[in-house]
Structure formats: structure tokens, C-alpha cells
Design a protein around this motif. Structure first.
Motif, PDB file in Angstrom:
ATOM      1  N   PHE A 311      15.382  56.978 -49.821  1.00  0.00           N
ATOM      2  CA  PHE A 311      16.397  56.021 -49.376  1.00  0.00           C
ATOM      3  C   PHE A 311      17.448  56.659 -48.482  1.00  0.00           C
ATOM      4  O   PHE A 311      18.038  55.995 -47.640  1.00  0.00           O
ATOM      5  N   ARG A 312      17.665  57.956 -48.642  1.00  0.00           N
ATOM      6  CA  ARG A 312      18.664  58.624 -47.793  1.00  0.00           C
ATOM      7  C   ARG A 312      18.057  59.091 -46.470  1.00  0.00           C
ATOM      8  O   ARG A 312      18.779  59.352 -45.524  1.00  0.00           O
ATOM      9  N   SER A 313      16.725  59.194 -46.430  1.00  0.00           N
ATOM     10  CA  SER A 313      16.086  59.813 -45.268  1.00  0.00           C
ATOM     11  C   SER A 313      16.122  58.909 -44.028  1.00  0.00           C
ATOM     12  O   SER A 313      15.782  57.746 -44.100  1.00  0.00           O
ATOM     13  N   PRO A 314      16.514  59.485 -42.870  1.00  0.00           N
ATOM     14  CA  PRO A 314      16.442  58.709 -41.623  1.00  0.00           C
ATOM     15  C   PRO A 314      15.004  58.593 -41.114  1.00  0.00           C
ATOM     16  O   PRO A 314      14.747  57.881 -40.156  1.00  0.00           O
TER      17      PRO A 314
ATOM     18  N   PRO B 107      23.022  53.116 -48.241  1.00  0.00           N
ATOM     19  CA  PRO B 107      23.543  53.035 -46.872  1.00  0.00           C
ATOM     20  C   PRO B 107      22.520  52.611 -45.814  1.00  0.00           C
ATOM     21  O   PRO B 107      22.816  52.648 -44.636  1.00  0.00           O
ATOM     22  N   ARG B 108      21.319  52.238 -46.228  1.00  0.00           N
ATOM     23  CA  ARG B 108      20.254  52.028 -45.248  1.00  0.00           C
ATOM     24  C   ARG B 108      20.364  50.717 -44.474  1.00  0.00           C
ATOM     25  O   ARG B 108      20.129  50.675 -43.276  1.00  0.00           O
ATOM     26  N   ARG B 180      16.417  51.285 -39.504  1.00  0.00           N
ATOM     27  CA  ARG B 180      15.958  52.605 -39.091  1.00  0.00           C
ATOM     28  C   ARG B 180      14.454  52.608 -38.865  1.00  0.00           C
ATOM     29  O   ARG B 180      13.707  52.041 -39.646  1.00  0.00           O
ATOM     30  N   GLN B 181      14.076  53.258 -37.827  1.00  0.00           N
ATOM     31  CA  GLN B 181      12.657  53.506 -37.597  1.00  0.00           C
ATOM     32  C   GLN B 181      12.437  54.997 -37.769  1.00  0.00           C
ATOM     33  O   GLN B 181      13.321  55.785 -37.427  1.00  0.00           O
ATOM     34  N   ALA B 183      11.835  58.715 -37.179  1.00  0.00           N
ATOM     35  CA  ALA B 183      12.006  59.496 -35.967  1.00  0.00           C
ATOM     36  C   ALA B 183      10.690  60.108 -35.535  1.00  0.00           C
ATOM     37  O   ALA B 183       9.935  60.605 -36.354  1.00  0.00           O
TER      38      ALA B 183
END
Lengths: 450, 197
Positions: A311-314, B107-108, B180-181, B183
Motif C-alpha cells: 500500500f505504501r509502494s509507488p 495515502p494511495r 498511481r501507475q 513506475a
């Protein structure tokens, strides 16, 4: 709302979430398009085969791989085998310069498949010249009895797979190699063979439809999971994981799924390829099947610890984070179901019996529930054999498919047994690695505990 | 008097919406709990809202009485349609509110999209369940108790089950979109598809 109504409402919500998920995986699976192939000569493929007491299958697997793919490097990790596994590989190496043996000895050996694969990873890195580009090297993990489809490397090199530089790992479809075996337990009673044959077919249906459909959905949410067989990973991704987490493979009982999570956490994409496959032996006995599934279930429960990181990962998409959460929480949801479904049923029958006078009278008055139970409780499972016939077994008669539908519905109840056992093992700290024995091995041994 | 002209620097407008909001997430979860605790009051509101709708659909009039709606007012047969706890739209609202609250805790997810998804999900659930009430009432008025049974037990149940599953899907689809996609990593390297020729 009293306790009974609350339980019924929760059961209803879980049912709806499950039905929604089934619809969500069926639709993209039926609409998927074939994946294009690429030039496999542009990549260096290295196969890792973790082998512990695999003398019954390892020789044939090496010969088959070599006959199919002459450029492939084969790395057999002999995990302190007590049988002739190491000798068979050593003999084959005398005529095959692209066959390598990674010998592990006790006390370092027999610490699980992940540790064995890490040893091969270290050996490969030491063996490769310094100027090799790790983005062009692909490690492929295959079971000791795994059979790769002839187009596996071409599919893996395709533009949606390693042809795309953002792809870090690829999982191919899994088929059951003994799916048409009518006598999987030679020398045993006829009913045992029939039961074995049924279990094998159910596993083939499960992997080629329901699990494949889950993976197809994950293709859309960018959260494809890796399996233990037919798993391709770019060496650069493994190096990234080793740099960030110490080693590519870790200690979970579901080390393959765990690797997939790490691939994604380090910013690489994972891809599922349905147009190629690896074939493995299905298990023809309930006992061995349950042991295998308990291990997988417990591994999934262990991997729930990654939820926070996911959940924290971009590097996870929002949809991917939700999908992974659902998958990782599924064993716990099923655990709730183990208590909830029977409780709701018993309460409903008891209340009904009190209201109308007897259980029999309630059953007569409640016959209308049956179609609802079928639509919501049987059809979501029974739909997969129908898809299986369409995609994999068009020659099967509809009568046989009807039997598969009922059989698959009943087969899926094993998950409730597994989830309870897995949870018990988890809370009692029993994390040993029980390797399921091959069909060709002695029938007196069910598993090999580490 | 002329206003002196100054070079004004205007900060660029934020193009990315707020992500997550633990307080609002908690509020949504609390709201879900309130709906459970106050479900009787919720059903009373439902009955009040349903009555004019049923009056418009049915031949006879409809009036709310506590958690039920009396239908067939002015006709020979008057029925009392009770909204039970299990039939209430509250059962559909609570999981949607709780899920939206949960995903806002982290926070997503973008606040605006989560609320948009939640709004659409709640609307689909509401329309489906009110549609089921109306269908059951119409069947009762037109075909009697047997017609009511058919709609209440089968058609209505299936309608709500699949509409609710659809509401979940749509809510998540909207909430997860535009986020978010993963990276892309690694240099572009040319591995081209094989030439079929």
C-alpha cells in the motif's frame, strides 16, 4: 439488527464480494487476445531446477529441455539429495556444456526451495562474465518434473513480456501433464484410480481456467503473481531485489508469490502469458493434495505481512494494491466463512423449524431457496468446467462436462479444510517445508519434511 | 484612482487531487457503524421515501407507517409492506461506506475519486433496492401474494445481489482510476516481435 441478522448480513456481503470477483475475472479472461511472440535469441535464458531427491524425473526433464531448446543453460540445484540426483546430472554434464550442477551440502542445504534458488542465483552471477548485461539475461524456474511448451521462450521474448524493458518477471500458464491419465495409481483399487483421475482433472480445470482468469485480471491491475513453476525473471530484477532485500527468494512457504511481490516492489512489471505453458504432474490423492494446498494457503497467510509495503509502494497501481490485498486476505476471509456459513445455515434452519413446527416442514416451505443457492453457490464454480470445455477440451461430451461442473464445485470445498489447517500451523509456529512427493516415487512416502 | 499594476505571480493550480484523508476515512467508517446502530431509523426513512414512489407506480395510494409502507390505499385490498433489517438498503450501504473509509485511511487513493466512486456505488445500490421494493409492490398489487413471492424471493434477490456486486465494481473502478501507475524501470531495449515472414 440482532446477532443473527448481523451474521446474515455479513454472509450476504461476503457472497456478493465473491460473486463480484468471479464476474471480474471471467470477463477479461473470455475477452483476452493472443500474445505476440518475439525473438528468443535476443535473450540469454538460464533454467533453475531445484532438485531434492528427484532421481525419478530429473534425467528425463534435462533431456526434454535440451531437445527443445539447444541454447538454454540448465542449472540443477542438488539440495543434498539422498538419491542419485547429483550423479544423474553429473553424467549428463559430460555431454552437455550448457548443463550445470549446483551442489548444496548439509548443514546449509535442505532449507527450502527459496534458499536453493538463491544458491543458484549466486553461482550464476559468479559464472557470468562481468560485462554481461543483466537486463538481457532471464532466469527461468521450472519444477524437476516441469515440461515447457515449445513456444515458451518465444512468448517470453514477446513485446508484452521481456520485449518490454519494464517487464521484470513473467509467469506462464500451468497445465497438468497427466490430465488424461485414467490409471494414475497403477496397482491400486479401481475406485482409487477413478478418484485420482477426478482430482487430476479438477486441478487441470483449476489452473487453466480459474487461476488463469485471476492472472488475466492481474494483467489489468499490474499485479500478476508468480508461481513456482514456469516463472521467468529478468536477472536485473533479481539483482535489484537482492540489493534491496538481501536475496531474491525469501523464506515464505509461498516463496514464488513472495518473489513476485518483491519484483513489483522494486519497480518492475509482472506479466502473465496464457498462450504458452509449463506442464506439471497433478496430484492423484486427496492426502497429498491437501498437504500441498495447506502449504500454499499458509504461505499466502505469511505473505499478508507485505500488505503495508504494497500500500505504501509507488510501484503498485491502486487497482493492483487492492487486488493483492484481496488475494492476501482471502485465506482469512475464508476462515471467517468456515464459521459463518454453517452458523448462518444452522440458525436459518432452526429459526424456520421453530416458526413452522419442524425441520421437514421448513424444508418443504423453503424449496424456493434452492435455485438461489444454485445460482449464487454452485454456478460461480460450475462455470469453469464449461469454459474449460470451450478452451481446452472441446471433444468432451456435455454429460461429462456436467459431471465436471458438480465435481469442481465439490472439489473447491477442500479450501475450507486447508485454510483451517494452515491457520493452525501458522499460530502454532509450524513453518516447515513439506515437499510433495512425485507420482513416480514410492507410494509409502507422502511428503518430505525439511 | 488608477490601481498600480504589479507583476503578480500566480501559483500554478494543483492538478493532482488530495490523496487519502485518515480523518474522512474514519468518519466514513463511523458513519457505517451509525447506519448499523440506527438501522431502524434508516428503515423508517426508507419507508418515507418509498411511499411517494410507490404512489406514483401503483394504482392505489401508499403511505409510510414506521418501517413499513401501506399500499393499496383506496383499493379493496390494502397490504403492509414491511422493510426488514435484511431487506434494508442499509445492508448495501454499510460495506460500501466501510470500504471507502478503509481505503481513505492510507495515502494511495485520491479523495475526490473515492467520494465519486462511493456516491455512484451508493446510488446504484439505492436504485436497485428501491427498484426491488417497487417491483415487489407492483407484483403484489397485480398478481397477489404469489406474484409478490416470486419477485421477493427470486427476481428481487438476484437483482439486488448482482446490482450490489456491480456497485462494488463501479465504486472500485472509479476510486482506483487516475491513481498511481507502476513506475517503468530499465532502459528501452529493442526486442522486436519476430517477423511472421
Amino acid at each position: 439488527m440482532n446477532t443473527t441478522e448481523s451474521a446474515q448480513a455479513l454472509a450476504f456481503v461476503l457472497l456478493v464480494i465473491f460473486l463480484g470477483y468471479v464476474l471480474l475475472i471471467v470477463i477479461p479472461f473470455l475477452r483476452r487476445r493472443p500474445n505476440p511472440e518475439g525473438d528468443s535469441d535476443l535473450l540469454d535464458f538460464h533454467v533453475f531446477i531445484a532438485a531434492r531427491d528427484e532421481e525419478s524425473v530429473i534425467g528425463a526433464t534435462i533431456a526434454r529441455l535440451r531437445s527443445q531448446f539447444d541454447r538454454l543453460h540448465i542449472w540443477v540445484i542438488d539440495d543434498a539429495s539422498l538419491d542419485a540426483t547429483g550423479r544423474i546430472v553429473t553424467e549428463a554434464m559430460s555431454t552437455d556444456p550448457r548443463l550445470h550442477l549446483v551442489s548444496r551440502r548439509l548443514p546449509e542445504a535442505r532449507k527450502g526451495k527459496g534458499a536453493a534458488l538463491n544458491a543458484a542465483f549466486d553461482t550464476l552471477r559468479a559464472w557470468l562474465p562481468d560485462d554481461v548485461d543483466p537486463t538481457q539475461v532471464v532466469v527461468l524456474v521450472v519444477d524437476a518434473d516441469g515440461r515447457l511448451a515449445p513456444n515458451a521462450l518465444a512468448q517470453a521474448a514477446g513485446p508484452v513480456a521481456f520485449g518490454d524493458p519494464s517487464t521484470g518477471a513473467v509467469q506462464v500458464a500451468v497445465w497438468m501433464s497427466n490430465r488424461d491419465d485414467a490409471r494414475p495409481l497403477p496397482g491400486q483399487a479401481r475406485w482409487r484410480n477413478r478418484l485420482g483421475s477426478y482430482l487430476i482433472r479438477m486441478q487441470d480445470i483449476e489452473f487453466r481456467t480459474a487461476i488463469a482468469a485471476m492472472q488475466s485480471l492481474r494483467g489489468h491491475t499490474a499485479s500478476v503473481g508468480l508461481g513456482g513453476n514456469g516463472q521467468f525473471v529478468r536477472l536485473s530484477a533479481l539483482i535489484d531485489i537482492a540489493g534491496e532485500y538481501g536475496a531474491p527468494w525469501h523464506g515464505s512457504l509461498l516463496e514464488d508469490y513472495e518473489l513476485g511481490v518483491h519484483v513489483m516492489l522494486t519497480g518492475h512489471r509482472t506479466v502473465y502469458l496464457h498462450d504458452t505453458h509449463v506442464a506439471q504432474e497433478a496430484l492423484p490423492s486427496w492426502r497429498r493434495l491437501l498437504i500441498q494446498r495447506v502449504r500454499w494457503c499458509q504461505g499466502g497467510m505469511q505473505c499478508a505481512r507485505y500488505l503495508g509495503q504494497i500500500f505504501r509502494s509507488p510501484n503498485f497501481s491502486n487497482a493492483g494494491a487492492l487486488e493483492a490485498s484481496y488475494f492476501l486476505l482471502m485465506p482469512y476471509i475464508q476462515l471467517v466463512g468456515v464459521v459463518l456459513w454453517p452458523a448462518v445455515f444452522v440458525t436459518m434452519v432452526a429459526q424456520g423449524a421453530v416458526t413452522v413446527g419442524s425441520v421437514g416442514a421448513w424444508l418443504l416451505a423453503s424449496w424456493w431457496l434452492l435455485p438461489l443457492v444454485v445460482v449464487t453457490g454452485v454456478v460461480p464454480f460450475a462455470v469453469w468446467p464449461v469454459i474449460y470445455r470451450r478452451q481446452c477440451a472441446p471433444q468432451a461430451s456435455w454429460l461429462r462436462v456436467f459431471g465436471w461442473c458438480l465435481g469442481y464445485w465439490l472439489y473447491m470445498y477442500q479450501t475450507y479444510v486447508c485454510v483451517v489447517r494452515a491457520f493452525w500451523r501458522l499460530v502454532t509456529g509450524r513453518n516447515g517445508w513439506a515437499k510433495t512427493r512425485r507420482n513416480a516415487e514410492s507410494t509409502t512416502l507422502v511428503t518430505k519434511e525439511a | 484612482m488608477a490601481v498600480p499594476q504589479h507583476a503578480v505571480s500566480i501559483a500554478p493550480r494543483r492538478t493532482v487531487g488530495l490523496r487519502g484523508h485518515p480523518v474522512l476515512g474514519l468518519l466514513l467508517i463511523v458513519l457505517a457503524v451509525v447506519v448499523i446502530v440506527q438501522e431502524r431509523a434508516f428503515r423508517t426513512v426508507e419507508a418515507t421515501l418509498m411511499a411517494p414512489l410507490l404512489s406514483a407506480v401503483l394504482t392505489g395510494g401508499a403511505v409510510p407507517v414506521d418501517t413499513a409502507v401501506m399500499i393499496g390505499i383506496g383499493q379493496s385490498d390494502v397490504y403492509r409492506l414491511a422493510i426488514t433489517s435484511m431487506c434494508s438498503t442499509a445492508v448495501l450501504f454499510v460495506p460500501l461506506l466501510a470500504l471507502a473509509g478503509l481505503i481513505l485511511l492510507g495515502p494511495r487513493f485520491r479523495l475526490r475519486r473515492v467520494f465519486a466512486g462511493l456516491g455512484v456505488g451508493l446510488m446504484i445500490s439505492l436504485v436497485a433496492n428501491f427498484g426491488r421494493y417497487a417491483l415487489a409492490a407492483w407484483a403484489l398489487e397485480t398478481f397477489g401474494l404469489e406474484g409478490f413471492d416470486v419477485v421477493h424471493r427470486w427476481a428481487g434477490s438476484l437483482l439486488v445481489i448482482f446490482a450490489f456486486a456491480f456497485a462494488f465494481f463501479v465504486m472500485l473502478k472509479i476510486a482506483t482510476g487516475g491513481g498511481r501507475q507502476p513506475a517503468a524501470k530499465g532502459p528501452r531495449r529493442g526486442i522486436q516481435p519476430t517477423d511472421p515472414a
